[in-house]
Design a protein around this motif. Structure first.
Motif, short mmCIF file in Angstrom:
data_model
loop_
_atom_site.label_atom_id
_atom_site.label_comp_id
_atom_site.label_asym_id
_atom_site.label_seq_id
_atom_site.Cartn_x
_atom_site.Cartn_y
_atom_site.Cartn_z
N GLN A 1 74.32 15.61 -62.87
CA GLN A 1 74.25 14.92 -61.58
C GLN A 1 75.50 15.13 -60.73
O GLN A 1 75.41 15.22 -59.52
CB GLN A 1 74.07 13.41 -61.80
N SER B 1 68.94 16.02 -61.71
CA SER B 1 70.15 15.89 -60.90
C SER B 1 70.01 14.82 -59.82
O SER B 1 70.95 14.56 -59.08
CB SER B 1 70.50 17.23 -60.26
N HIS C 1 69.49 11.00 -58.09
CA HIS C 1 70.13 9.70 -58.29
C HIS C 1 69.17 8.59 -57.87
O HIS C 1 68.73 8.59 -56.72
CB HIS C 1 71.39 9.57 -57.44
#
Length: 140
Positions: free
Chosen positions: A89, A107, A109
């Motif tokens: 991430q 990756s 959020h």
């Protein structure tokens, strides 16, 4: 009076169970309560946290440190997956290293508190605490 380390050693299995239970419950609430779809790496972390919820309360009740050889590898492997997920991430070069084929991109959020606190970081913290509690546990 007991020192903090002695207290942690005494209650380490119970505390490890509380952390594993909160982690497992949080994944279910996130998915079914808030509709957050887990990616491949999130599922991998679930695989390592869910089995810890079953033996730890029994071991804590019986004061049986014999559970360590079974739970500690799960926690360490969970740490590895959580660390990789967090790095994917936060480090742009790792975003193409592994592609998630189901759910959200690894990756992505869902949360990003203070610019660095994400769900994989919380997972890493949980696995690290469980690992540390199991390591400091005295054999009985």
């Amino acid at each position: 009076m007991k020192t903090l380390l002695e207290w942690l050693r005494t209650y380490s299995l119970f505390l490890a169970w509380i952390i594993a239970f909160i982690g497992a419950a949080a994944t279910l609430v996130a998915e079914y309560g808030f509709g957050l779809t887990p990616g491949m790496l999130a599922w991998s972390q679930r695989v390592f946290v869910y089995p810890q919820v079953i033996p730890l309360p029994f071991a804590a009740y019986r004061n049986a440190a014999r559970v360590k050889p079974y739970v500690l590898p799960l926690s360490v492997l969970g740490m590895i997956f959580a660390l990789y997920h967090y790095l994917e991430q936060k480090v742009p070069a790792l975003k193409d290293a592994i592609r998630c084929t189901t759910g959200v991109p690894c990756s992505g959020h869902y949360i990003n508190w203070l610019g660095f606190i994400t769900i994989p970081l919380l997972s890493l913290l949980g696995f690290t605490l469980i690992t540390a509690l199991l390591i400091i546990r005295r054999e009985s």
